[in-house]
Design an enzyme around this catalytic site. Structure first.
Site, PDB file in Angstrom:
ATOM      1  N   LYS A 103      -1.065  -9.523   2.944  1.00  0.00           N
ATOM      2  CA  LYS A 103      -0.283  -9.042   4.091  1.00  0.00           C
ATOM      3  C   LYS A 103      -1.146  -8.081   4.880  1.00  0.00           C
ATOM      4  O   LYS A 103      -1.868  -7.277   4.300  1.00  0.00           O
ATOM      5  CB  LYS A 103       0.992  -8.334   3.629  1.00  0.00           C
ATOM      6  CG  LYS A 103       1.765  -7.675   4.776  1.00  0.00           C
ATOM      7  CD  LYS A 103       3.127  -7.189   4.360  1.00  0.00           C
ATOM      8  CE  LYS A 103       3.152  -5.798   3.784  1.00  0.00           C
ATOM      9  NZ  LYS A 103       2.572  -4.723   4.620  1.00  0.00           N
TER      10      LYS A 103
ATOM     11  N   GLU B 203       9.400  -3.984  10.197  1.00  0.00           N
ATOM     12  CA  GLU B 203       9.746  -2.661   9.635  1.00  0.00           C
ATOM     13  C   GLU B 203      10.264  -1.738  10.730  1.00  0.00           C
ATOM     14  O   GLU B 203       9.625  -1.578  11.778  1.00  0.00           O
ATOM     15  CB  GLU B 203       8.516  -2.048   8.952  1.00  0.00           C
ATOM     16  CG  GLU B 203       8.825  -0.654   8.404  1.00  0.00           C
ATOM     17  CD  GLU B 203       7.796  -0.101   7.429  1.00  0.00           C
ATOM     18  OE1 GLU B 203       6.862  -0.827   7.046  1.00  0.00           O
ATOM     19  OE2 GLU B 203       7.939   1.084   7.049  1.00  0.00           O
TER      20      GLU B 203
ATOM     21  N   GLU C  48      -1.170  -5.537   8.673  1.00  0.00           N
ATOM     22  CA  GLU C  48      -0.346  -4.955   9.735  1.00  0.00           C
ATOM     23  C   GLU C  48      -0.928  -5.248  11.111  1.00  0.00           C
ATOM     24  O   GLU C  48      -2.137  -5.244  11.293  1.00  0.00           O
ATOM     25  CB  GLU C  48      -0.265  -3.427   9.542  1.00  0.00           C
ATOM     26  CG  GLU C  48       0.418  -3.022   8.254  1.00  0.00           C
ATOM     27  CD  GLU C  48       0.531  -1.502   8.068  1.00  0.00           C
ATOM     28  OE1 GLU C  48       0.193  -0.732   8.997  1.00  0.00           O
ATOM     29  OE2 GLU C  48       0.980  -1.093   6.979  1.00  0.00           O
TER      30      GLU C  48
ATOM     31  N   ASP D 229      -1.135  -6.350  -0.329  1.00  0.00           N
ATOM     32  CA  ASP D 229      -1.272  -5.649   0.945  1.00  0.00           C
ATOM     33  C   ASP D 229      -2.745  -5.332   1.197  1.00  0.00           C
ATOM     34  O   ASP D 229      -3.442  -4.845   0.301  1.00  0.00           O
ATOM     35  CB  ASP D 229      -0.488  -4.329   0.857  1.00  0.00           C
ATOM     36  CG  ASP D 229       0.303  -4.043   2.112  1.00  0.00           C
ATOM     37  OD1 ASP D 229       0.165  -4.783   3.095  1.00  0.00           O
ATOM     38  OD2 ASP D 229       1.083  -3.069   2.083  1.00  0.00           O
TER      39      ASP D 229
ATOM     40  N   ASP E  55       0.841  -1.205   0.000  1.00  0.00           N
ATOM     41  CA  ASP E  55       0.000   0.000   0.000  1.00  0.00           C
ATOM     42  C   ASP E  55       0.878   1.257   0.000  1.00  0.00           C
ATOM     43  O   ASP E  55       0.359   2.373  -0.043  1.00  0.00           O
ATOM     44  CB  ASP E  55      -1.018  -0.011   1.140  1.00  0.00           C
ATOM     45  CG  ASP E  55      -0.386  -0.026   2.511  1.00  0.00           C
ATOM     46  OD1 ASP E  55       0.858  -0.087   2.612  1.00  0.00           O
ATOM     47  OD2 ASP E  55      -1.136   0.036   3.513  1.00  0.00           O
ATOM     48  N   SER E  56       2.198   1.079  -0.028  1.00  0.00           N
ATOM     49  CA  SER E  56       3.113   2.201  -0.298  1.00  0.00           C
ATOM     50  C   SER E  56       2.793   2.774  -1.681  1.00  0.00           C
ATOM     51  O   SER E  56       3.232   3.871  -2.019  1.00  0.00           O
ATOM     52  CB  SER E  56       4.572   1.736  -0.234  1.00  0.00           C
ATOM     53  OG  SER E  56       4.763   0.558  -0.995  1.00  0.00           O
TER      54      SER E  56
HETATM   55  O1  KIV Z   1       3.506  -1.105   1.540  1.00  0.00           O
HETATM   56  C1  KIV Z   1       4.664  -1.506   1.528  1.00  0.00           C
HETATM   57  O2  KIV Z   1       5.428  -1.292   0.576  1.00  0.00           O
HETATM   58  C2  KIV Z   1       5.111  -2.253   2.686  1.00  0.00           C
HETATM   59  C3  KIV Z   1       6.574  -2.530   2.789  1.00  0.00           C
HETATM   60  C4  KIV Z   1       7.250  -1.305   3.258  1.00  0.00           C
HETATM   61  C5  KIV Z   1       6.856  -3.686   3.657  1.00  0.00           C
HETATM   62  O3  KIV Z   1       4.336  -2.601   3.509  1.00  0.00           O
END
Ligand code: KIV
Length: 285
Positions: free
Chosen positions: A113, A182, A115, A83, A44-45
């Site tokens: 993934k 992280e 958090e 994510d 989600d970056s």
């Molecule tokens: O969203 C992302 O790119 C991430 C990484 C920084 C692990 O969660």
């Protein structure tokens, strides 16, 4: 054959370090896949490095699905992890399961993934029971940036470090196949990595994690708003991009582009007819 979660877990057992990269679109995913990356995260970056938001908080399920589909079209071999965006899994378990399922069913991803540590462990267990592989993510969890008060290294006090160890163990017990660490002090990452059977993937978590993940745009020097301390630039594509664009602008303005090489010809006879038609008509009266 795509890499599977069993392949990723086996890499830890065999002592092979696991490289992971983010990707968000067809061409970059294709290049990363062709370069041999085994593990891709559609992170989600995306919100920051592709969509231009200040944080990941504004990213939606629809944003994620749009980009996951593109990454799946671009890859043949890598295991692609989707994510779960902010508020797609926190409110209740059935919403979390439904959204995780969409990532596989609509997006085509191989895993999701999310958090959080102990507090999401039950959600992780239920998603895994549905047949959806889950990667955990603890330490600095960017979706909680407003609660954390900024992007800070986590686990620095004895209490915070003990909590991160508990979080990691809770995720492993819940069935996560891997955990992202992280912005965690390197010695703490080493302890967590040694205590877990599943692989840890670090970003700003030191050299002793089982693998490393980097944001593609940081690694390639394509994102210039800021460079996180944990990022290493292996190229500076922003500069190459600007140089190429400046050259293009100049060549169009000078008439140096396009040349014959980039142009198309046409049949001489058709051209002659067109030219004849274009001759001024002679007055008949
Ligand atoms: O969203 C992302 O790119 C991430 C990484 C920084 C692990 O969660």
């Amino acid at each position: 054959m795509r890499v599977t979660i069993n392949d990723i877990k086996a890499m830890k057992r065999k002592g092979q370090r696991i490289p992971m990269l983010t990707a968000y679109d067809y061409p970059t995913a294709k290049l990363a896949d062709e370069a041999g990356i085994p593990f891709i995260l559609v992170g989600d970056s995306l919100g920051q490095v592709v969509l231009g938001y200040e944080s990941t908080v504004r990213v939606t399920m629809e944003d994620m699905l749009h980009h996951i589909k593109a990454v799946m079209r671009g890859t043949q071999r890598a295991l692609v992890v989707a994510d779960m965006p902010f508020m797609s899994y926190q409110s209740d378990v059935s919403t979390a399961i439904r959204n995780a399922g969409r990532m596989l069913q609509e997006g085509g991803a191989g895993a999701v993934k999310l958090e959080g540590g102990e507090y999401v462990a039950e959600t992780v267990r239920r998603i895994v029971e549905c047949g959806i592989p889950v990667q955990g993510h603890i330490g600095l969890t960017p979706q909680s940036v407003h609660q954390l008060g900024g992007y800070r290294v986590q686990g620095k006090t004895p209490k915070a470090a003990a909590k991160l160890i508990r979080d990691a163990q809770a995720l492993e017990e819940a069935g996560a196949f891997s955990i992202v660490l992280e912005s965690v002090p390197a010695p703490l990452s080493r302890i967590i990595t040694q205590r877990l059977r599943i692989p840890t993937i670090g970003i700003g978590a030191g050299p002793d994690c089982d693998g490393q993940v980097q944001v593609l745009h940081d690694m390639l020097g394509m994102f210039t708003d800021f460079v996180p301390k944990h990022a290493k630039r292996y190229a500076f594509l922003a500069e190459a991009f600007k140089q190429a664009t400046a050259q293009y602008i100049k060549e169009v303005q000078d008439g140096a582009f396009p040349t014959e090489k980039e142009s198309f010809t046409m049949d001489e006879a058709v051209l002659a007819e067109l030219t004849a038609d274009a001759r001024p008509k002679v007055a008949t009266d």
